[in-house]
Design an enzyme around this catalytic site. Sequence first.
Site, PDB file in Angstrom:
ATOM      1  N   ARG A 192       0.816  -1.233   0.000  1.00  7.47           N
ATOM      2  CA  ARG A 192       0.000   0.000   0.000  1.00  7.47           C
ATOM      3  C   ARG A 192       0.845   1.276   0.000  1.00  7.47           C
ATOM      4  NH1 ARG A 192      -3.080  -3.175   3.824  1.00  7.47           N
ATOM      5  NH2 ARG A 192      -4.998  -3.944   2.841  1.00  7.47           N
ATOM      6  N   LYS A 219       2.029  11.740 -10.564  1.00  8.51           N
ATOM      7  CA  LYS A 219       1.274  10.866 -11.463  1.00  8.51           C
ATOM      8  C   LYS A 219       2.072   9.595 -11.735  1.00  8.51           C
ATOM      9  CE  LYS A 219      -1.628  13.859 -14.376  1.00  8.51           C
ATOM     10  NZ  LYS A 219      -1.837  14.274 -15.777  1.00  8.51           N
ATOM     11  N   GLU A 253       7.715  19.636 -23.653  1.00  8.52           N
ATOM     12  CA  GLU A 253       6.943  19.855 -22.436  1.00  8.52           C
ATOM     13  C   GLU A 253       7.229  21.232 -21.836  1.00  8.52           C
ATOM     14  OE1 GLU A 253       4.546  18.060 -21.330  1.00  8.52           O
ATOM     15  OE2 GLU A 253       4.811  16.101 -22.294  1.00  8.52           O
ATOM     16  N   LYS A 313       5.357  24.070 -12.939  1.00 10.44           N
ATOM     17  CA  LYS A 313       4.657  22.852 -12.553  1.00 10.44           C
ATOM     18  C   LYS A 313       4.451  22.783 -11.045  1.00 10.44           C
ATOM     19  CE  LYS A 313       3.849  18.139 -13.694  1.00 10.44           C
ATOM     20  NZ  LYS A 313       4.166  16.979 -14.537  1.00 10.44           N
ATOM     21  N   GLU A 331      -5.519  16.701 -10.312  1.00  8.12           N
ATOM     22  CA  GLU A 331      -5.979  17.036 -11.664  1.00  8.12           C
ATOM     23  C   GLU A 331      -7.493  17.184 -11.745  1.00  8.12           C
ATOM     24  OE1 GLU A 331      -4.432  16.011 -16.143  1.00  8.12           O
ATOM     25  OE2 GLU A 331      -4.901  14.321 -14.840  1.00  8.12           O
ATOM     26  N   ARG A 362      -4.676  21.776 -13.118  1.00  7.85           N
ATOM     27  CA  ARG A 362      -3.629  20.874 -13.609  1.00  7.85           C
ATOM     28  C   ARG A 362      -3.954  20.301 -14.990  1.00  7.85           C
ATOM     29  NH1 ARG A 362      -0.589  16.246  -9.960  1.00  7.85           N
ATOM     30  NH2 ARG A 362       0.815  15.479 -11.576  1.00  7.85           N
ATOM     31  N   ASN A 390      -2.242  19.242 -19.912  1.00  8.04           N
ATOM     32  CA  ASN A 390      -2.566  18.299 -20.980  1.00  8.04           C
ATOM     33  C   ASN A 390      -2.599  18.970 -22.361  1.00  8.04           C
ATOM     34  OD1 ASN A 390      -2.954  15.874 -19.442  1.00  8.04           O
ATOM     35  ND2 ASN A 390      -4.842  16.771 -18.655  1.00  8.04           N
ATOM     36  N   HIS A 428      -1.820  16.973 -25.420  1.00  6.16           N
ATOM     37  CA  HIS A 428      -1.774  15.565 -25.050  1.00  6.16           C
ATOM     38  C   HIS A 428      -2.957  14.736 -25.539  1.00  6.16           C
ATOM     39  CE1 HIS A 428       1.546  16.886 -22.632  1.00  6.16           C
ATOM     40  NE2 HIS A 428       1.742  15.686 -22.139  1.00  6.16           N
ATOM     41  N   HIS A 468      -1.373  11.791 -27.247  1.00  2.62           N
ATOM     42  CA  HIS A 468      -1.406  10.434 -26.683  1.00  2.62           C
ATOM     43  C   HIS A 468      -1.956   9.429 -27.684  1.00  2.62           C
ATOM     44  CE1 HIS A 468      -1.231  11.329 -22.060  1.00  2.62           C
ATOM     45  NE2 HIS A 468      -0.045  11.328 -22.638  1.00  2.62           N
ATOM     46  N   HIS A 516       7.334  10.550 -27.107  1.00  5.34           N
ATOM     47  CA  HIS A 516       6.228  11.249 -26.453  1.00  5.34           C
ATOM     48  C   HIS A 516       6.240  12.747 -26.766  1.00  5.34           C
ATOM     49  CE1 HIS A 516       3.322  12.387 -23.359  1.00  5.34           C
ATOM     50  NE2 HIS A 516       4.208  13.274 -22.925  1.00  5.34           N
TER      51      HIS A 516
END
Length: 331
Positions: free
Chosen positions: A113, A135, A177, A214, A224, A228, A232, A235, A239, A251
């Site tokens: 956990r 993330k 980015e 960031k 998010e 946030r 994206n 993206h 993606h 990417h």
Amino acid sequence: MYINVESTESGYEITHQRGALKRVGEIVNLNRKVCIVTDDGVPAEYAKTVADQCKEAFIITLPQGEPSKNIDNFLLILREMLSHSFTRNDLCIAVGGGVCGDMTAFAASCYMRGIDFVNIPTTVLSMVDSSIGGKTAIDFEGVKNVVGSFFMPKAVIIDFDVLKTLSNRQISAGLTEAIKMAATFDEELFSFIEESTSLNDDIEKIIEGSNAIKKKVVEEDPKEKGLRKVLNFGHTVGHAIESKNEGRILHGECVALGMTIMCSEQVKKRLIPILKKYNLPTEIQDDMASLGEIMKHDKKAKAGKITTVYCPEIGSYEFRDMTIEELISLK
């Protein structure tokens, strides 16, 4: 330079320092079992430098590239920790790019956990983006980042010296980015990237500026739910291109393509020359209808629409809810 990221779960520090790889033990507690995950595209000496500072270390080396970010390798990391009797007091360290960081962090978040995780990014892309914010994810059934969690690192350690082993293509892909964040949040940083004539001289300032952006974003919106989502930009379509091409296009190159159709003409006039300056692609080659099929699985999809990010002018953004049909008509 140090940046402190505050979190509702736990804060952590981002270290920017040449030679930091050799002093990881001064920054985090290595007096325990440590699982170091790297890939075969990263010089082996980087993981070994960290391992030599640990009381007891095990190195897992994965094949480089997006296809490695899968459930089999996720299970491999868990099995390695279990076989060495890792406890909640032990540690996972990623030494590599975004794929390595995402995978290792996800495994750390699930083992017992959650055990401590430290990210040591070795690419421009991971330094400016994936190493910060918590993330974690793996790709599943051909869909990028569809299985994962939010799990904050205990520390992020950025050693600019590791960039010397990167190819020009990897450096350019990583810059995407930074360009993305500057385009939506910081006109001054965008202009700095735009006017830069020596990336070797300016890369540290670009990375530090991107990290400062960031930091503010993830502190305000760690899960998010709102702000946030601006990260994206590029993206949604990017993606889909990345999933369709199964890692053949990097990417950052895919995000560059995604940005070109999600901005105004005035932004495009400044964006395209920057992308070309760093040999990044500017024209989507894939069939948009086929990309639309992939976008149907986008995590941001709701009630038949996807929340996308649009850049109307440098330093600003808009959220736009768009259908798949509207997205595939943009090219």
